[in-house]
Each structure stands twice: as structure tokens, then as C-alpha cells.
Design a protein around this motif. Structure first.
Motif, PDB file in Angstrom:
ATOM      1  N   VAL A  53      97.431  70.122  12.653  1.00 52.57           N
ATOM      2  CA  VAL A  53      98.353  69.604  13.670  1.00 52.57           C
ATOM      3  C   VAL A  53      98.892  68.235  13.255  1.00 52.57           C
ATOM      4  CG1 VAL A  53      98.493  68.772  16.050  1.00 52.57           C
ATOM      5  CG2 VAL A  53      97.370  70.936  15.565  1.00 52.57           C
ATOM      6  N   SER A  54      98.024  67.378  12.730  1.00 50.15           N
ATOM      7  CA  SER A  54      98.463  66.047  12.307  1.00 50.15           C
ATOM      8  C   SER A  54      99.429  66.113  11.128  1.00 50.15           C
ATOM      9  CB  SER A  54      97.247  65.194  11.943  1.00 50.15           C
ATOM     10  OG  SER A  54      96.381  65.070  13.044  1.00 50.15           O
ATOM     11  N   SER A  61      98.440  60.871   5.380  1.00 48.35           N
ATOM     12  CA  SER A  61      97.058  60.612   4.999  1.00 48.35           C
ATOM     13  C   SER A  61      96.196  60.189   6.180  1.00 48.35           C
ATOM     14  CB  SER A  61      97.016  59.513   3.935  1.00 48.35           C
ATOM     15  OG  SER A  61      97.604  58.314   4.436  1.00 48.35           O
ATOM     16  N   ALA A  62      96.810  59.736   7.292  1.00 45.79           N
ATOM     17  CA  ALA A  62      96.010  59.364   8.463  1.00 45.79           C
ATOM     18  C   ALA A  62      95.283  60.556   9.058  1.00 45.79           C
ATOM     19  CB  ALA A  62      96.902  58.725   9.526  1.00 45.79           C
ATOM     20  N   ALA A  63      95.771  61.774   8.756  1.00 42.82           N
ATOM     21  CA  ALA A  63      95.127  62.969   9.294  1.00 42.82           C
ATOM     22  C   ALA A  63      93.735  63.176   8.711  1.00 42.82           C
ATOM     23  CB  ALA A  63      95.992  64.202   9.019  1.00 42.82           C
ATOM     24  N   LEU A  64      93.469  62.633   7.517  1.00 50.00           N
ATOM     25  CA  LEU A  64      92.155  62.807   6.900  1.00 50.00           C
ATOM     26  C   LEU A  64      91.066  62.084   7.691  1.00 50.00           C
ATOM     27  CD1 LEU A  64      93.153  62.390   3.140  1.00 50.00           C
ATOM     28  CD2 LEU A  64      92.822  64.509   4.432  1.00 50.00           C
ATOM     29  N   PRO A  68      88.415  64.551  11.507  1.00 52.03           N
ATOM     30  CA  PRO A  68      86.969  64.631  11.815  1.00 52.03           C
ATOM     31  C   PRO A  68      86.596  64.013  13.160  1.00 52.03           C
ATOM     32  CG  PRO A  68      87.309  63.908   9.562  1.00 52.03           C
ATOM     33  CD  PRO A  68      88.628  63.856  10.222  1.00 52.03           C
ATOM     34  N   LEU A  69      87.303  62.963  13.567  1.00 50.83           N
ATOM     35  CA  LEU A  69      87.009  62.350  14.863  1.00 50.83           C
ATOM     36  C   LEU A  69      87.405  63.270  16.007  1.00 50.83           C
ATOM     37  CD1 LEU A  69      88.135  58.684  14.149  1.00 50.83           C
ATOM     38  CD2 LEU A  69      85.811  59.547  14.336  1.00 50.83           C
ATOM     39  N   VAL A  70      88.565  63.919  15.863  1.00 52.83           N
ATOM     40  CA  VAL A  70      88.980  64.875  16.888  1.00 52.83           C
ATOM     41  C   VAL A  70      88.011  66.057  16.926  1.00 52.83           C
ATOM     42  CG1 VAL A  70      90.830  66.434  17.620  1.00 52.83           C
ATOM     43  CG2 VAL A  70      91.390  64.184  16.742  1.00 52.83           C
ATOM     44  N   ALA A 106      96.376  58.326  15.866  1.00 49.50           N
ATOM     45  CA  ALA A 106      95.519  58.331  14.676  1.00 49.50           C
ATOM     46  C   ALA A 106      95.071  56.897  14.381  1.00 49.50           C
ATOM     47  CB  ALA A 106      96.255  58.936  13.493  1.00 49.50           C
ATOM     48  N   GLN A 107      94.313  56.323  15.307  1.00 43.69           N
ATOM     49  CA  GLN A 107      93.881  54.933  15.219  1.00 43.69           C
ATOM     50  C   GLN A 107      92.414  54.848  15.630  1.00 43.69           C
ATOM     51  OE1 GLN A 107      96.596  52.803  17.746  1.00 43.69           O
ATOM     52  NE2 GLN A 107      98.388  53.273  16.492  1.00 43.69           N
ATOM     53  N   LEU A 108      91.958  53.600  15.837  1.00 43.25           N
ATOM     54  CA  LEU A 108      90.572  53.392  16.251  1.00 43.25           C
ATOM     55  C   LEU A 108      90.309  53.861  17.670  1.00 43.25           C
ATOM     56  CD1 LEU A 108      89.729  49.881  14.790  1.00 43.25           C
ATOM     57  CD2 LEU A 108      88.849  52.089  14.038  1.00 43.25           C
ATOM     58  N   GLU A 109      91.353  54.181  18.430  1.00 45.47           N
ATOM     59  CA  GLU A 109      91.159  54.670  19.788  1.00 45.47           C
ATOM     60  C   GLU A 109      90.299  55.928  19.802  1.00 45.47           C
ATOM     61  OE1 GLU A 109      92.117  53.297  22.550  1.00 45.47           O
ATOM     62  OE2 GLU A 109      93.261  51.638  21.704  1.00 45.47           O
ATOM     63  N   GLU A 110      90.401  56.736  18.764  1.00 49.86           N
ATOM     64  CA  GLU A 110      89.635  57.977  18.737  1.00 49.86           C
ATOM     65  C   GLU A 110      88.148  57.720  18.518  1.00 49.86           C
ATOM     66  OE1 GLU A 110      91.566  60.301  15.860  1.00 49.86           O
ATOM     67  OE2 GLU A 110      93.305  60.697  17.111  1.00 49.86           O
ATOM     68  N   VAL A 111      87.808  56.623  17.854  1.00 49.13           N
ATOM     69  CA  VAL A 111      86.387  56.253  17.742  1.00 49.13           C
ATOM     70  C   VAL A 111      85.818  55.933  19.115  1.00 49.13           C
ATOM     71  CG1 VAL A 111      84.764  54.675  16.665  1.00 49.13           C
ATOM     72  CG2 VAL A 111      86.795  55.396  15.410  1.00 49.13           C
ATOM     73  N   TYR A 112      86.590  55.189  19.919  1.00 48.91           N
ATOM     74  CA  TYR A 112      86.138  54.877  21.274  1.00 48.91           C
ATOM     75  C   TYR A 112      86.033  56.142  22.116  1.00 48.91           C
ATOM     76  CZ  TYR A 112      87.913  50.398  19.577  1.00 48.91           C
ATOM     77  OH  TYR A 112      88.155  49.284  18.813  1.00 48.91           O
TER      78      TYR A 112
END
Length: 319
Positions: A53-54, A61-64, A68-70, A106-112
Motif C-alpha cells: 500500500v505504501s 523507501s519510507a515503506a520499509l 513493520p510498524l503497521v 510514515a513517521q514516528l507517529e506509528e511508533v507511538y
């Protein structure tokens, strides 16, 4: 005496396996393998789908790092919904939640988001009655989440304060170990960022932004009401505590304008509440099967939309 029935049952099972055709034996082995490794299979499946999807949306390259976070977020969504629903329905609810994947940055928001979902899952496991105390790793993850939220705007750390109080109260017999793991987890990301950027200002020293968007309070209220249906399935002596803590966590975020990312974990819990309402009041089994099948197909529909919509936009803008 107890070994003879087991041995006879094993002989009968082996005899039935040998009588089956080779294709049925292969299908049976594949199903056993999928059940034994369901979590790894779910993480790999959703990670691959999120990466596709990304890439379809042109993130490159941000999809890499994004995928995994998604995949981890969807895995804990599946585990959370499986606390209240059967496995097939839990997969369908997770598929509906996967439709929001194109909206995730595709940022640090997904870590949170991942850490918030993990902490929420452990709290609901306690409320469900499947755990009486929390392990030291649970406190480390909660501390890690708090330490990361101190480095971003939005005051998301207020989400974890009532939940951490509940965790400490449950582990009051092992309080020193729990507090030490919590502090280690909170100090790890903060110390790393301070070493790299000595002039960084922690979020706890900034003033809260009290200007809340108009759409956020009613949306959060609806999601909270739907979430109460799953909290009602908790153990009776833990039901009220879970409702008060979750409501206070998200109402505090609404008052401090923590953003839509703060309420994203409410979506799978609200979808689980809707599924419980449908199972209770909808008597037509065909409609339930169609909704479950739609949830299983939605990841592939999301992928097709991510591949087609950018091409369609380019075709419309071209002369």
C-alpha cells in the motif's frame, strides 16, 4: 491406566491420517502450521500488505520502516479483538481497521500508535481476568512509551498515567521491581535524544494547547461509548475500574488536544463493540458472514485502491 486411551487415540488418529488422500493430508498440515504460528503469519501478512500500500502511494523507501510498524499495530489489534470475538471475526475486524492504513503517516507517529496499542492490550487482558499481575517487560514498554511521548508535542503522556497507576496497584507486592523497570524504560529514549540534542526541550515543560477541534470531542465520545461494550465483558470486580481509567485517559487527551493519533486505538475497540452488538441483536447469519468476509477482503481492496487512485489522479491532471 490413563496412558492406554491416549495411545489408542493416537493409533486411531494415525490410522485416519494414513487413510486420507495426500491432498487432504497437506491441507491438514498447513492448517496446523498456520494455527501454531498465527501471530507471525498475521504480522508478516499485514506488514507485506502495508508495504505494498505504501509503495502504491509513492512513499518509496519510507515503506520499509513504515510496514513493520503497521504490521505490529495490526497484530495487536488482532490479539485485542480476539479477547472478545472468535478468531475469524477478529480477523474481519482487523481487516476493517486496516482500511485506515493509507492515512497513517510514515513517521514516528506509528511508533507511538504501536506502543499505545500494546499498553491498551495488556490493560484489557487484565480487565478480562486473564492476568492478575503485570510482568516487568510490561512496565518497561509502558515506560518506553512515556519516554517517547515526552519528546513530541500533544501531551500524549497523560494517556498512560491512569493506566500505569493501575499496573502499579496490581503489582504492589513487587513494587520496587515494577517502578525500576518503568523508570528504565522512560529514561532510555529520553537520554538518547538528550545526548544527541542537548538543547532539546521536553514536552512536559511546554504549555498544553487547549484549542480542541470541533469534530474531535463528539467523535471521541462515540468511540468511547462503543468501547464500553467490550469493557462490560470484563470481570465484574474489574469492570468499573477499567471503564473509569480508559475514560479518564481519553477525556484528558481531548481536553489537551492530543490529536487524532491519540484516539486511533479507540477505533478497533469501537469496531469490536459494534461486532458484539451485531452478534447480540442481528439474527441473520448470512449478513454476519458477509460482513466477516468483507473484513477479510478489505486489505486487498485497500491495496487495489492505493494502486489505482494515484494513477487515476495523474490521468485526470494530464492534458
Amino acid at each position: 491406566m490413563s496412558l492406554k486411551p491416549r495411545a489408542s487415540y493416537a493409533r486411531m488418529l494415525g490410522a485416519t491420517m494414513t487413510k486420507q488422500p495426500p491432498q487432504q493430508q497437506i491441507k491438514r498440515r498447513v492448517s496446523v502450521f498456520l494455527r501454531q504460528h498465527e501471530q507471525w503469519n498475521a504480522w508478516i501478512f499485514f506488514s507485506v500488505m502495508a508495504a505494498l500500500v505504501s509503495l502504491g502511494m509513492g512513499r518509496g523507501s519510507a515503506a520499509l520502516l513504515h510496514a513493520p510498524l503497521v504490521g505490529m499495530l495490526m497484530l495487536y489489534t488482532l490479539k485485542l479483538t480476539a479477547l472478545y470475538l472468535r478468531r475469524s471475526t477478529a480477523w474481519g475486524v482487523t481487516g476493517f481497521f486496516f482500511a485506515l492504513t493509507p492515512l497513517f503517516p510514515a513517521q514516528l507517529e506509528e511508533v507511538y500508535l504501536c506502543l499505545q496499542m500494546v499498553v491498551l492490550y495488556h490493560i484489557l487482558v487484565w480487565a478480562r481476568g486473564k492476568r492478575n499481575e503485570f510482568a516487568p517487560r510490561h512496565f518497561f514498554i509502558a515506560g518506553l512509551a512515556i519516554g517517547l511521548t515526552l519528546l513530541r508535542p500533544g501531551h500524549t503522556e497523560f494517556f498512560y498515567l491512569p493506566l500505569v497507576m493501575l499496573m502499579l496497584w496490581s503489582n504492589r507486592r513487587r513494587l520496587p521491581t515494577s517502578i525500576s523497570m518503568l523508570l528504565i524504560g522512560a529514561a532510555l529514549p529520553t537520554s538518547i535524544f538528550i545526548c544527541k540534542q542537548p538543547n532539546i526541550i521536553l514536552n512536559i515543560t511546554s504549555a498544553p494547547n487547549l484549542s480542541t477541534p470541533l469534530w474531535l470531542p463528539p467523535t471521541a465520545a462515540i468511540l468511547l461509548i462503543l468501547t464500553t461494550f467490550i469493557v462490560h465483558r470484563s470481570r465484574p470486580e474489574r469492570r468499573l475500574a477499567a471503564q473509569i481509567l480508559l475514560a479518564s485517559a481519553w477525556i484528558t487527551g481531548a481536553c489537551l488536544n492530543s490529536g487524532w493519533c491519540y484516539y486511533c486505538p479507540l477505533v478497533p475497540t469501537a469496531l469490536t463493540g459494534i461486532a458484539l452488538l451485531l452478534h447480540r441483536h442481528l439474527r441473520n447469519q448470512r449478513v454476519l458472514l458477509l460482513l466477516r468476509a468483507a473484513g477479510l477482503i478489505i486489505p486487498f481492496i485497500t491495496l487495489c485502491a492505493a494502486l489505482i487512485i494515484p494513477t487515476w489522479r495523474v490521468a485526470l491532471t494530464s492534458p
